[in-house]
Design a protein around this motif. Sequence first.
Motif, mmCIF file in Angstrom:
data_model
loop_
_atom_site.group_PDB
_atom_site.id
_atom_site.type_symbol
_atom_site.label_atom_id
_atom_site.label_comp_id
_atom_site.label_asym_id
_atom_site.label_seq_id
_atom_site.Cartn_x
_atom_site.Cartn_y
_atom_site.Cartn_z
ATOM 1 N N TRP A 279 21.354 97.170 9.193
ATOM 2 C CA TRP A 279 22.615 97.703 8.653
ATOM 3 C C TRP A 279 23.804 97.299 9.525
ATOM 4 O O TRP A 279 24.884 96.980 9.028
ATOM 5 N N ALA A 280 23.598 97.290 10.824
ATOM 6 C CA ALA A 280 24.698 96.994 11.747
ATOM 7 C C ALA A 280 24.982 95.503 11.878
ATOM 8 O O ALA A 280 26.123 95.112 12.158
ATOM 9 N N THR A 281 23.986 94.647 11.653
ATOM 10 C CA THR A 281 24.165 93.234 12.004
ATOM 11 C C THR A 281 23.954 92.242 10.868
ATOM 12 O O THR A 281 24.414 91.106 10.963
ATOM 13 N N PHE B 117 13.595 109.110 23.460
ATOM 14 C CA PHE B 117 14.430 108.957 22.267
ATOM 15 C C PHE B 117 15.811 108.429 22.620
ATOM 16 O O PHE B 117 16.366 107.579 21.910
ATOM 17 N N GLU B 118 16.400 108.936 23.693
ATOM 18 C CA GLU B 118 17.775 108.565 24.037
ATOM 19 C C GLU B 118 17.898 107.058 24.259
ATOM 20 O O GLU B 118 18.842 106.423 23.766
ATOM 21 N N TRP B 119 16.934 106.467 24.969
ATOM 22 C CA TRP B 119 16.970 105.018 25.173
ATOM 23 C C TRP B 119 16.752 104.285 23.840
ATOM 24 O O TRP B 119 17.448 103.313 23.533
ATOM 25 N N THR B 120 15.793 104.736 23.067
ATOM 26 C CA THR B 120 15.471 104.086 21.798
ATOM 27 C C THR B 120 16.657 104.122 20.848
ATOM 28 O O THR B 120 16.994 103.113 20.200
ATOM 29 N N ASN B 121 17.319 105.262 20.735
ATOM 30 C CA ASN B 121 18.449 105.405 19.828
ATOM 31 C C ASN B 121 19.606 104.490 20.239
ATOM 32 O O ASN B 121 20.220 103.819 19.400
ATOM 33 N N LYS B 122 19.877 104.434 21.520
ATOM 34 C CA LYS B 122 20.999 103.633 22.002
ATOM 35 C C LYS B 122 20.724 102.141 21.911
ATOM 36 O O LYS B 122 21.576 101.358 21.454
ATOM 37 N N LEU C 59 17.991 100.429 20.366
ATOM 38 C CA LEU C 59 17.330 99.858 19.191
ATOM 39 C C LEU C 59 17.957 100.297 17.878
ATOM 40 O O LEU C 59 17.788 99.614 16.868
ATOM 41 N N MET C 60 18.674 101.420 17.882
ATOM 42 C CA MET C 60 19.149 101.976 16.613
ATOM 43 C C MET C 60 20.658 102.194 16.593
ATOM 44 O O MET C 60 21.179 102.942 15.771
ATOM 45 N N TYR C 61 21.378 101.573 17.527
ATOM 46 C CA TYR C 61 22.837 101.563 17.528
ATOM 47 C C TYR C 61 23.433 102.969 17.507
ATOM 48 O O TYR C 61 24.511 103.194 16.973
#
Length: 615
Positions: A294-296, A348-353, A355-357
């Motif tokens: 969605w972002a790229t 989660f915090e690392w993954t969200n930032k 990998l998931m923008y």
Amino acid sequence: MAQFSRRHVLGLGVGALAATRLAPAFADNGGKKLHGLSAFGELKYSADFRRFDYVNADAPKGGMFSQLVGAGGSTFNSLNAFIVKGDRANGMELTFASLMARAFDEPDAVYLLAAEDLTVSPDRLVFRFQLRPGITFHDGSEITASDVAFSLTTLKSKGHPAYASVLRDLADATVEDKRTVQLRFQPTRGLDVPALAAAMPIFSEKYYSKRSFDETSLEAPLGSGPYRVARFEQGRFVEFERVKNWWGENLPVCRGLYNFDILRDEYYRDREAGFEAFTGRNYLFREEFTSRVWATRYDFPAIRDGRVKRDVIPDERPSGAQGWLLNTRRDKFKDRRVREALTIAFDFEWTNKNLMYGSYQRTHSVFQNSDMMARGEPSAEEIALLEPFRDRLLPEVFGPAWIPPETDGSGQDRKLLRSAGELLNAAGWTVKDGRRLNAKGEQFSAEFLLTERSFEPHHQTFIKNLRVLGIDANIRLVDPAQAEVRLKDFDFDIAIARFIFPQIPGSSLRNYFSSDSAKTKGSNNLAGIADPIVDALVEKAVGAQTQAELNYTCRALDRVLRSGRYWIPHWNKASHWIAYWDQFGFPPTKPRYARGTPETWWYEAAKAAKLEQAK
């Protein structure tokens, strides 16, 4: 159809009541005919309503709507969508009518469809439906009360566990005459059950007298709804054609709906191939589920010149729960301390930032973003429900609702990994030569069941932390058909699942959390939860007499489920990301508790012509 198909029973999310004009749905009415039902007795639409507020009654009919099923990685090998066997084709509910149909701007209301009137006994246990005259199956044969009775009893005895659990308290379905059927429910039935039963598909008894209902089949079943199966290729696509002059087309519950002549569902086993097919206009509508894409990726020429539109539309349903389900049927996951160790090892915090923008919020509850979600300290009502079990519950249940600890965002929070290691040690899994072993010297292994590579990065960062703890963690990548079989047979260590409960979850809770469902193949109790306290609270929720009672009962249940650490929560967002080729029209307001596509959209020939000219 706007009915409770298997898809809806398994997970359609609906939210808080949005009623502007209320009429009683359950009065002790002395035989007065009713036009709608809802669990707690409130309806938005009066008996003389002409259409739902979220449709365009003058929408033109025609054209095609095509979409990707899921996010890619999907397939099907059966057109029988109502049993546990096989991989079901999407959309088969559109080919069947039901006694009543859903209104998707209300929490759970249903209104008359195949039935022309309804009476309810004063004790609310007997529901008497009279069918409309002249309603038929697609072959022209008449829909009778006997077909209705056959359908419900067959779904109860041979249908998918999602149906069987809802219909458990249907005592009998009695045919009074050709057009009249009486449904009698057990006194223990949840208030949601009659509406759910009334919105289940009606099958032809004659058709199934020569066929086995509980076997997979690629023969398109005889239906009675607004669409029929026209063409399909196993595992690749299904086309549904609109039934011309369908008997329900101008009823209030259908006016302005089902506007496309052709609905086509496309299946791609590979998510990347599915995206590329959309850019080439091989299908016309796509809901995006991958934040990176969605972002790229939405910068292709058709986006830039306006031929493809991209929108973010609100999702006002409870977001429910998505996460890694831990199969507690397996010995290594039976100890709660093990399950908690795995939960806090996920960053989660690392993954969200990374990998998931930063697109998501962390999920905490199976009732996330609803009034049924436990927050803070338990209320007096929750305490009263939990108190009889205090000696068997952890103290945390009576304190602030548990949430997974926030990490430092490094991807490898040493403090939390130390805590995870201590929990594993206490559970008898100690480290020797870098390997996490039990008393028998067996290494702890954990296999993640996965069907598509696009989700591998989210797993790999988690697996890295598990390996730091000495756990032999890996991914088992299988095709969707194999994954479906393994999930139905509970043949997995850890698997991803998402489930969304309706605002009035009631009897559906049994299929997810009850001890019986833990033993029923094909149920949604993937974690294998078998706890008598959970069972008791589920039954309390099923028997709730008011929305307030349901809410606080589910909050108490939520606290107990969280204390069990049965799953590793993922993430959620309160919106749909959609993209579509610009040849559609749609109402200014979508239904509050549904996406609204394709049911409320329509084909615009002028827009389609412009797209053709722009090729």
